[in-house]
Enzyme design. Structure first.
Site, PDB file in Angstrom:
ATOM      1  N   HIS A  35       0.439  -0.787  -0.138  1.00 61.17           N
ATOM      2  CA  HIS A  35       0.270   0.135  -0.011  1.00 61.17           C
ATOM      3  C   HIS A  35       0.882   1.499  -0.113  1.00 61.17           C
ATOM      4  O   HIS A  35       2.136   1.229   0.936  1.00 61.17           O
ATOM      5  CB  HIS A  35      -0.937   0.112   1.491  1.00 61.17           C
ATOM      6  N   TYR A  45      -9.074   5.616   7.587  1.00 62.96           N
ATOM      7  CA  TYR A  45      -9.607   4.983   9.058  1.00 62.96           C
ATOM      8  C   TYR A  45     -10.705   6.648   8.853  1.00 62.96           C
ATOM      9  O   TYR A  45     -10.325   7.720   8.443  1.00 62.96           O
ATOM     10  CB  TYR A  45      -8.092   6.480   9.996  1.00 62.96           C
ATOM     11  N   PRO A  76      -3.533   0.334  19.088  1.00 63.05           N
ATOM     12  CA  PRO A  76      -3.627  -0.502  17.172  1.00 63.05           C
ATOM     13  C   PRO A  76      -3.815   0.707  16.189  1.00 63.05           C
ATOM     14  O   PRO A  76      -3.477   0.685  15.691  1.00 63.05           O
ATOM     15  CB  PRO A  76      -4.720  -1.375  17.421  1.00 63.05           C
ATOM     16  N   LYS A  92       1.239  -0.023  14.503  1.00 61.92           N
ATOM     17  CA  LYS A  92       2.771  -0.164  15.826  1.00 61.92           C
ATOM     18  C   LYS A  92       3.013  -1.975  15.902  1.00 61.92           C
ATOM     19  O   LYS A  92       4.261  -2.513  16.348  1.00 61.92           O
ATOM     20  CB  LYS A  92       3.086   1.065  16.733  1.00 61.92           C
ATOM     21  N   TYR A 120       3.987   6.417  10.284  1.00 56.77           N
ATOM     22  CA  TYR A 120       2.940   5.482   9.630  1.00 56.77           C
ATOM     23  C   TYR A 120       3.922   4.034   9.090  1.00 56.77           C
ATOM     24  O   TYR A 120       3.768   3.079   9.280  1.00 56.77           O
ATOM     25  CB  TYR A 120       1.894   5.595   9.333  1.00 56.77           C
TER      26      TYR A 120
HETATM   27  P1  RFL Z   1       1.786 -12.369  21.696  1.00 53.73           P
HETATM   28  O1  RFL Z   1       1.343 -11.739  20.027  1.00 53.73           O
HETATM   29  O2  RFL Z   1       0.578 -11.306  23.042  1.00 53.73           O
HETATM   30  O3  RFL Z   1       2.536 -13.525  21.991  1.00 53.73           O
HETATM   31  C1  RFL Z   1       2.683 -13.530  23.792  1.00 53.73           C
HETATM   32  C2  RFL Z   1       3.216 -15.165  22.913  1.00 53.73           C
HETATM   33  O4  RFL Z   1       3.659 -16.166  24.490  1.00 53.73           O
HETATM   34  C3  RFL Z   1       2.593 -16.486  25.208  1.00 53.73           C
HETATM   35  N1  RFL Z   1       2.505 -16.239  26.816  1.00 53.73           N
HETATM   36  C4  RFL Z   1       3.616 -17.209  27.173  1.00 53.73           C
HETATM   37  N2  RFL Z   1       4.422 -18.931  27.003  1.00 53.73           N
HETATM   38  C5  RFL Z   1       4.930 -18.970  27.742  1.00 53.73           C
HETATM   39  N3  RFL Z   1       4.441 -18.876  29.295  1.00 53.73           N
HETATM   40  C6  RFL Z   1       3.518 -18.006  29.884  1.00 53.73           C
HETATM   41  N4  RFL Z   1       3.533 -17.625  31.142  1.00 53.73           N
HETATM   42  C7  RFL Z   1       3.216 -17.221  28.864  1.00 53.73           C
HETATM   43  N5  RFL Z   1       2.190 -16.346  28.784  1.00 53.73           N
HETATM   44  C8  RFL Z   1       2.011 -15.582  27.459  1.00 53.73           C
HETATM   45  C9  RFL Z   1       1.156 -16.322  24.579  1.00 53.73           C
HETATM   46  O5  RFL Z   1       0.548 -17.194  24.707  1.00 53.73           O
HETATM   47  C10 RFL Z   1       1.595 -16.259  22.978  1.00 53.73           C
HETATM   48  O6  RFL Z   1       1.213 -16.901  22.615  1.00 53.73           O
HETATM   49  O7  RFL Z   1       3.231 -10.927  21.617  1.00 53.73           O
HETATM   50  P2  RFL Z   1       3.850 -10.503  20.751  1.00 53.73           P
HETATM   51  O8  RFL Z   1       5.072 -12.062  19.752  1.00 53.73           O
HETATM   52  O9  RFL Z   1       5.238  -9.940  21.795  1.00 53.73           O
HETATM   53  O10 RFL Z   1       3.493 -10.016  19.560  1.00 53.73           O
HETATM   54  C11 RFL Z   1       3.103  -8.778  19.871  1.00 53.73           C
HETATM   55  C12 RFL Z   1       1.611  -7.989  19.096  1.00 53.73           C
HETATM   56  O11 RFL Z   1       1.084  -9.449  18.693  1.00 53.73           O
HETATM   57  C13 RFL Z   1       0.554  -7.277  18.949  1.00 53.73           C
HETATM   58  O12 RFL Z   1       1.646  -6.013  18.944  1.00 53.73           O
HETATM   59  C14 RFL Z   1      -0.030  -6.598  17.531  1.00 53.73           C
HETATM   60  O13 RFL Z   1      -0.772  -7.938  17.549  1.00 53.73           O
HETATM   61  C15 RFL Z   1      -0.489  -5.310  18.041  1.00 53.73           C
HETATM   62  N6  RFL Z   1      -2.055  -5.516  17.297  1.00 53.73           N
HETATM   63  C16 RFL Z   1      -1.215  -4.879  15.849  1.00 53.73           C
HETATM   64  N7  RFL Z   1       0.734  -4.048  15.508  1.00 53.73           N
HETATM   65  C17 RFL Z   1       1.269  -3.860  14.265  1.00 53.73           C
HETATM   66  O14 RFL Z   1       2.137  -3.615  13.745  1.00 53.73           O
HETATM   67  N8  RFL Z   1      -0.422  -3.384  13.153  1.00 53.73           N
HETATM   68  C18 RFL Z   1      -1.404  -3.590  12.737  1.00 53.73           C
HETATM   69  O15 RFL Z   1      -1.905  -3.457  12.516  1.00 53.73           O
HETATM   70  C19 RFL Z   1      -1.823  -4.521  14.481  1.00 53.73           C
HETATM   71  N9  RFL Z   1      -3.341  -4.057  14.502  1.00 53.73           N
HETATM   72  C20 RFL Z   1      -2.781  -5.599  17.138  1.00 53.73           C
HETATM   73  C21 RFL Z   1      -3.671  -5.149  15.526  1.00 53.73           C
HETATM   74  C22 RFL Z   1      -3.210  -5.462  18.193  1.00 53.73           C
HETATM   75  C23 RFL Z   1      -4.576  -5.884  18.121  1.00 53.73           C
HETATM   76  N10 RFL Z   1      -5.164  -6.697  19.402  1.00 53.73           N
HETATM   77  C24 RFL Z   1      -6.013  -7.628  19.544  1.00 53.73           C
HETATM   78  C25 RFL Z   1      -4.430  -6.027  20.346  1.00 53.73           C
HETATM   79  C26 RFL Z   1      -4.732  -4.952  16.092  1.00 53.73           C
HETATM   80  C27 RFL Z   1      -5.627  -5.760  17.474  1.00 53.73           C
HETATM   81  C28 RFL Z   1      -7.040  -5.672  16.879  1.00 53.73           C
HETATM   82  C1  PHB Z   2      -5.495  -4.496  10.927  1.00 53.15           C
HETATM   83  O1  PHB Z   2      -5.657  -4.768   9.682  1.00 53.15           O
HETATM   84  O2  PHB Z   2      -6.310  -5.427  11.795  1.00 53.15           O
HETATM   85  C2  PHB Z   2      -5.863  -3.020  11.084  1.00 53.15           C
HETATM   86  C3  PHB Z   2      -4.599  -2.529  10.114  1.00 53.15           C
HETATM   87  C4  PHB Z   2      -4.104  -0.789  10.856  1.00 53.15           C
HETATM   88  C5  PHB Z   2      -4.081  -0.203  12.349  1.00 53.15           C
HETATM   89  C6  PHB Z   2      -5.039  -1.317  13.461  1.00 53.15           C
HETATM   90  C7  PHB Z   2      -5.578  -2.794  12.947  1.00 53.15           C
HETATM   91  O3  PHB Z   2      -3.722   0.910  12.016  1.00 53.15           O
END
Ligand code: RFL
Ligand code: PHB
Length: 389
Positions: A72, A200, A292, A296, A384
């Protein structure tokens, strides 16, 4: 069992670190609380910065990303019915790539399986021991039996609710936190996206985001209150509310269908400081959370992993601890800039309950300035697409 680096958590941070270490001939064991299928079922991020894409290339797990990721060059921001495009490519020369976190995780799991490096899934009661000594250990219960891993270093990649950060004595770290008075209700649907790029939306009824995973799969978000529950949002209510937040031209293009997934996530900013205690290093969501709005979270997990991988490689190649000693400050310097951007985007685009007329007017002025000023658009675009590391 003995290894060089014990990695706690098989999310994107833990798996990416494991893969980079494997390619550097550094042994690592990953210990994960859940099953691989459970980890893969969590629908989260969708936007990868160029730096994240580059690091996935470096890790040798970018084949599918290269063919299936959608590049994109911009995104749209809509406020009171008027839509403005932010031209990332034109303003910064850089782009972002749409490729779901689920796919990143699946690619990393496939590579790990092929490498034969050990991953212990469904490990209960994970505990860290002697982290402030030269001989740290990790223990866990698997199939009812407690086992132990002796290691040189522990990488705490276990997310916000993990055990690693909580194992650091309370007087050895500080939490910086902001909790927002709303959440995001997300819905995934097997239908083509509403637009070529992400939209957005700042609307009187609340924020909305039109995102996507592919040319046939869309992801939508609605700002909701913290009291709301997913059960209160049958699909038809979601589509009705989303349509009400779209301008009429966009609303006519909305293709609705049955949701594949629906969930609510509260919004939070959080940073733990420092990211190191003894021989434990925190990375990803274990160390920090961003709302989110700036896309990031996953990207910050990748930049933390980059700094930690480089530091561990230097340690094992040369015996030098300089980069390990600098890990926390180097990673945090980038983290705080992404925290600022995510906080700013959240304030720009959401409706804050109880906002004063002054705060509302400032938000409107901020949006109007952004739409008029190329300099302001460049600041947004630069952040971004991701600051360099
Ligand atoms: P994770 O993905 O939470 O993985 C951590 C892992 O550790 C395990 N765990 C344990 N294992 C052993 N012993 C324990 N005691 C443990 N406790 C936990 C868990 O089961 C899990 O498997 O963290 P990690 O690897 O640091 O990754 C971070 C990302 O997942 C997170 O920052 C992103 O998903 C955030 N996020 C977004 N990030 C972006 O860069 N771009 C996006 O567009 C974006 N959109 C989002 C998002 C997060 C969202 N939510 C649900 C919070 C959109 C949403 C809605
Ligand atoms: C997503 O597609 O899940 C998404 C995209 C952009 C954002 C957050 C989440 O800023």
């Amino acid at each position: 069992m003995r290894t060089q680096v014990a990695i706690i958590g098989a999310g994107p941070a833990g798996l990416l670190l494991g893969q980079l270490l494997h390619r550097a001939n550094i042994d690592a064991v990953i210990v994960e609380r859940k099953s691989a299928n459970y980890v893969l079922s969590r629908i989260r991020a969708g936007v990868l910065e160029q730096g994240t894409v580059n690091l996935l290339h470096e890790a040798g797990v970018a084949d599918r990303l290269r063919s299936e990721g959608i590049v994109h060059e911009g995104a749209e921001i809509e406020s009171v019915g008027a839509r403005h495009r932010i031209d990332f490519k034109g303003l910064t020369g850089k782009t972002v790539t749409i490729y779901g976190q689920t796919e990143v995780t699946a690619d990393l799991m496939t590579a790990r399986e092929a490498s034969d490096a050990p991953t212990i899934y469904e490990a209960d009661e994970v505990r860290l021991h002697d982290i402030d000594s030269r001989f740290p250990r990790v223990s866990y219960v698997k199939d009812g039996v407690r086992a132990e891993i002796a290691c040189d270093f522990i990488a705490g990649c276990d997310g916000f609710h993990g055990v690693c950060r909580q194992s650091i004595p309370a007087d050895a770290w500080q939490a910086h936190e902001r909790i927002y008075p709303f959440g995001w209700l997300g819905l995934l649907v097997e239908k083509p996206p509403i637009d070529k790029e992400l939209v957005y939306i700042n609307h009187l009824r609340g924020f909305a985001l039109c995102s996507m995973r592919s040319s046939h799969r869309s992801r939508y978000y609605l700002q909701c209150t913290l009291a709301e529950r997913v059960e209160e949002w049958p699909d038809e209510r979601f589509w009705r509310e989303l349509s009400a937040r779209l301008d009429p031209a966009l609303a006519t293009r909305l293709q609705i269908g049955s949701s594949i997934e629906k969930s609510i996530a509260p919004l939070r900013s959080f940073v733990a400081e420092p990211l190191r205690y003894g021989n434990l290093f925190l990375a990803g969501d274990a160390a920090h959370i961003v709302p989110p709005t700036g896309a990031k979270g996953l990207n910050l997990a990748a930049s933390d992993v980059f700094y930690l991988w480089q530091a561990l490689r230097e340690h094992y190649r040369t015996g030098s601890n300089t980069a390990l000693d600098q890990y926390s400050s180097r990673a945090l310097a980038r983290v705080w800039k992404a925290e600022r951007f995510s906080w700013w985007m959240t304030h720009l685009l959401h409706r804050f309950p109880g906002a004063t007329s002054f705060e509302q007017k400032i938000q409107e002025a901020e949006l109007s300035y952004l739409f008029q000023s190329e300099a302001a658009q460049k600041v947004l675009a630069e952040n971004y697409v991701g600051l360099p590391y």
